[in-house]
Design an enzyme around this catalytic site. Structure first.
Site, short mmCIF file in Angstrom:
data_model
loop_
_atom_site.label_atom_id
_atom_site.label_comp_id
_atom_site.label_asym_id
_atom_site.label_seq_id
_atom_site.Cartn_x
_atom_site.Cartn_y
_atom_site.Cartn_z
N ASP A 36 10.22 8.42 5.26
CA ASP A 36 11.46 9.00 5.81
C ASP A 36 12.71 8.22 5.44
O ASP A 36 13.67 8.20 6.21
CB ASP A 36 11.37 9.11 7.34
CG ASP A 36 10.64 10.38 7.78
OD1 ASP A 36 10.08 11.06 6.91
OD2 ASP A 36 10.64 10.68 8.97
N CYS A 89 5.17 14.86 6.41
CA CYS A 89 4.42 13.71 5.87
C CYS A 89 3.25 14.06 4.95
O CYS A 89 3.24 13.70 3.78
CB CYS A 89 3.92 12.84 7.03
SG CYS A 89 5.22 12.00 7.94
N HIS A 136 -1.54 10.25 4.32
CA HIS A 136 -1.36 10.49 5.74
C HIS A 136 -2.64 10.11 6.47
O HIS A 136 -3.71 9.97 5.86
CB HIS A 136 -1.01 11.96 6.00
CG HIS A 136 -0.45 12.22 7.36
ND1 HIS A 136 0.73 11.66 7.80
CD2 HIS A 136 -0.92 12.95 8.39
CE1 HIS A 136 0.97 12.05 9.02
NE2 HIS A 136 -0.02 12.84 9.42
#
Length: 308
Positions: free
Chosen positions: A33, A71, A125
């Site tokens: 992010d 994600c 992830h």
């Protein structure tokens, strides 16, 4: 909050004397992010000297876009070279191997070409990382004298708040609550060492793993280090908050949606809204907005220091 870049990646070649130039050691760094809120991208406020130096010494991309602004799909795309339209990934709730059991991952490719591959932190992830094929050896799991953080927060009261909120949401919504319906505060400032939060701890593990890989120089290596920040929650040691004068932090000049703009381009800020202390509907107050941006910038500087 709009995610401009879900994953910002940096490749750093670490040339070892034991290997020819065609098989350099590779350190792969992923930052979750991270907006282009860095000095090297012209930010007037972000303090990111180590990333700025790396950008100055390397190749800086000025038109790089995330494949999918969430994600798991973005990471799956990055780590396989396949677009979300190809992988079928558009959300976080299915694993890579469920949809693509035979797809080749980046570390698999390195392994097939004679490399050792290891990781620390968040690369794929959750649930995708330990698939048994993408990594050829384990990283260092603990370091004497450094205690692993026991929760996302350094302050016990915030970890308790998160646990209590989860208990309440599980009672109300069942297992669906685990998909983001309960959380603690959106940010935390604590007077702790860098290893008091998980990104600092994982950095120490990565450094120890790097030393082992260099020592065992029978193969070149691919080492991946993944940072969770500046993804929520924005938790960073106090010294990184103190790098910024709150009065000097500029806020967004445009706060309204563009006239006749596409609704798809707006973001409901679901992940932020689930955090404790954040209004569930309506605008955020100027004071809260300022604190959240301060927390974000502190998180960026914290990660920058770890990379340094």
């Amino acid at each position: 909050m709009i995610r401009l870049l879900t994953t910002f990646c940096l490749g750093l070649l670490l040339q070892s004397a034991g290997f020819a130039a065609e098989k350099p050691n590779v350190l792969f760094i992923a930052v979750d992010d991270l907006r282009p809120e860095l000095g090297c991208y012209g930010s007037p406020i972000a303090k990111s000297p180590h990333l700025d130096q790396l950008a100055a010494d390397g190749l800086l991309f000025n038109r790089a876009y995330c494949q999918q602004a969430i994600c798991r799909p973005s990471r799956a795309s990055l780590m396989t070279g396949a677009r979300p339209d190809t992988t079928g990934f558009y959300h976080n709730y299915v694993s890579l191997r469920e949809l693509q059991p035979n797809i080749l991952t980046l570390p698999e490719h390195f392994i097939a070409n004679g490399y050792e591959a290891a990781y620390c932190g968040k690369i794929f992830h959750q649930g995708d990382t330990d698939d048994g094929r993408s990594w050829s050896r384990e990283s260092v799991k603990r370091i004497n004298g450094i205690r692993k953080p026991r929760g996302p927060y350094a302050l016990p009261e915030n970890n308790k708040m998160k646990a209590d909120n989860m208990k309440n949401m599980l009672a109300k919504y069942g297992e669906a609550a685990r998909k983001g319906l309960a959380a603690g505060p959106a940010y935390e400032k604590a007077d702790v060492a860098d290893t008091g939060y998980i990104d600092g701890y994982n950095t120490a593990l990565a450094i120890a793993t790097l030393k082992e890989l260099v020592k065992d120089d029978d193969k070149p290596f691919f080492l991946a280090m993944g940072y969770k920040l500046p993804h929520l929650n924005w938790c960073a040691p106090s010294k990184y908050w103190d790098m910024y004068d709150a009065a000097d932090i500029p806020m967004a000049g445009e706060t309204n949606a563009p006239e006749n703009g596409a609704a798809m381009g707006l973001h409901a800020s679901f992940e932020l809204r689930t955090r404790a202390g954040i209004p569930k509907i309506g605008p955020l107050s100027p004071e809260l907005s300022h604190t959240l941006k301060h927390a974000y910038l502190a998180s960026v500087s914290y990660v920058d220091a770890q990379i340094g």
